[in-house]
Scaffold this motif. Structure first.
Motif, short mmCIF file in Angstrom:
data_model
loop_
_atom_site.label_atom_id
_atom_site.label_comp_id
_atom_site.label_asym_id
_atom_site.label_seq_id
_atom_site.Cartn_x
_atom_site.Cartn_y
_atom_site.Cartn_z
N PRO A 72 156.36 26.38 26.39
CA PRO A 72 157.51 25.93 25.60
C PRO A 72 157.43 24.45 25.20
N PHE A 73 156.63 23.68 25.92
CA PHE A 73 156.47 22.25 25.64
C PHE A 73 155.25 21.97 24.77
N GLU A 74 154.55 23.03 24.38
CA GLU A 74 153.32 22.93 23.59
C GLU A 74 152.29 22.04 24.30
N LEU A 75 152.20 22.23 25.62
CA LEU A 75 151.24 21.49 26.43
C LEU A 75 150.28 22.44 27.12
N SER A 76 149.01 22.08 27.11
CA SER A 76 148.03 22.73 27.98
C SER A 76 148.10 22.01 29.32
N PHE A 77 147.47 22.56 30.34
CA PHE A 77 147.46 21.87 31.63
C PHE A 77 146.71 20.55 31.51
N ALA A 78 145.65 20.50 30.71
CA ALA A 78 144.90 19.26 30.53
C ALA A 78 145.78 18.17 29.92
N ARG A 79 146.57 18.52 28.91
CA ARG A 79 147.46 17.55 28.28
C ARG A 79 148.55 17.12 29.27
N PHE A 80 149.10 18.09 30.02
CA PHE A 80 150.12 17.77 31.01
C PHE A 80 149.57 16.80 32.06
N GLU A 81 148.38 17.12 32.59
CA GLU A 81 147.79 16.27 33.64
C GLU A 81 147.62 14.83 33.17
N LEU A 82 147.16 14.66 31.96
CA LEU A 82 146.95 13.31 31.45
C LEU A 82 148.29 12.58 31.29
N LEU A 83 149.28 13.25 30.74
CA LEU A 83 150.61 12.65 30.62
C LEU A 83 151.21 12.32 31.98
N ARG A 84 151.07 13.26 32.92
CA ARG A 84 151.64 13.05 34.26
C ARG A 84 150.95 11.88 34.96
N LEU A 85 149.63 11.77 34.80
CA LEU A 85 148.89 10.66 35.39
C LEU A 85 149.40 9.33 34.85
N LEU A 86 149.58 9.25 33.55
CA LEU A 86 150.10 8.01 32.95
C LEU A 86 151.53 7.74 33.43
N ALA A 87 152.34 8.78 33.54
CA ALA A 87 153.72 8.61 34.00
C ALA A 87 153.78 8.13 35.45
N PHE A 88 152.80 8.52 36.26
CA PHE A 88 152.74 8.07 37.65
C PHE A 88 152.29 6.62 37.76
N HIS B 141 139.00 14.21 23.54
CA HIS B 141 139.63 15.24 22.72
C HIS B 141 141.13 15.36 23.05
N THR B 142 141.45 15.38 24.34
CA THR B 142 142.85 15.49 24.77
C THR B 142 143.64 14.27 24.31
N VAL B 143 143.07 13.09 24.47
CA VAL B 143 143.75 11.86 24.04
C VAL B 143 144.00 11.90 22.53
N ARG B 144 143.01 12.32 21.79
CA ARG B 144 143.15 12.39 20.33
C ARG B 144 144.36 13.25 19.95
N ARG B 145 144.51 14.38 20.61
CA ARG B 145 145.64 15.27 20.31
C ARG B 145 146.97 14.67 20.76
N LEU B 146 146.97 14.00 21.91
CA LEU B 146 148.21 13.38 22.39
C LEU B 146 148.63 12.22 21.49
N VAL B 147 147.66 11.47 20.99
CA VAL B 147 147.95 10.39 20.05
C VAL B 147 148.51 10.98 18.76
N ARG B 148 147.86 12.01 18.25
CA ARG B 148 148.31 12.68 17.03
C ARG B 148 149.76 13.14 17.15
N ASP B 149 150.14 13.61 18.35
CA ASP B 149 151.48 14.13 18.57
C ASP B 149 152.49 13.05 18.97
#
Length: 177
Positions: free
Chosen positions: A54-70, A94-102
């Motif tokens: 529902p958040f349009e996140l893969s686990f890889a994208r979530f992990e990277l966001l959660r790591l930065l949030a920590f 690749h994951t960063v590119r998509r997170l930046v795009r979003d």
């Protein structure tokens, strides 16, 4: 892939029986261990991905966001992200590119090292990862194992991972003064 109805026979137990029947006795238990871990990973990843969909996140994208949030400031050098997530640099790129795009992460030159990149969590990224964490914690709170089983499993897998060079023996830190 999950089925509507459970299989009548555990296919890994049947594979082990076949391994033994074909004379591969010395590797039968190892085969069933490896394939059990791989299947459990598929089952758990499916549960995690359904929670994050529902958040349009893969686990890889979530992990990277959660790591930065920590992190203290919501930022971290990309090389540190690569090391902590233990994935190939190309996957992180690749994951960063998509997170930046979003609009969830910003990528900027590192202030002290012009060759390095600094990743910064945006407010939108922080909001999203906090909301996704609530739903994902529902998965983590019920992994279908009793507490003692979970503790034993984590310890066993940690010994395996350490033996494979995944991490070093922890160094004892001195007591605070």
């Amino acid at each position: 892939m999950a089925k509507d109805q459970p299989l009548a026979v555990d296919p890994i137990a049947e594979a082990k029986r076949q391994w033994i029947a074909h004379g591969w006795v010395s590797s039968a238990t190892g085969m069933s261990t490896v394939t059990s871990i791989m299947r459990a990973q598929q089952v758990m990843l499916g549960r995690v991905e359904r929670a994050l969909a529902p958040f349009e996140l893969s686990f890889a994208r979530f992990e990277l966001l959660r790591l930065l949030a920590f992190s203290r400031d919501g930022q971290m050098p990309q090389s540190s992200v690569i090391a902590r997530l233990q994935v190939h640099p190309a996957s992180v790129t690749h994951t960063v590119r998509r997170l930046v795009r979003d609009g969830l992460v910003q990528r900027e030159p590192h202030p002290q090292d012009g060759r390095a990149a600094l990743l910064l969590l945006t407010e939108r990224g922080r909001d999203l990862v906090e909301r996704a964490t609530v739903d994902l914690n529902a998965v983590f709170a019920d992994p279908a194992l009793a507490e003692p089983e979970m503790v034993s499993l984590v310890r066993t897998l940690a010994r395996f991972r350490q033996g494979e060079g995944d991490f070093a023996e922890p160094v004892d830190f001195p007591e605070p003064l």
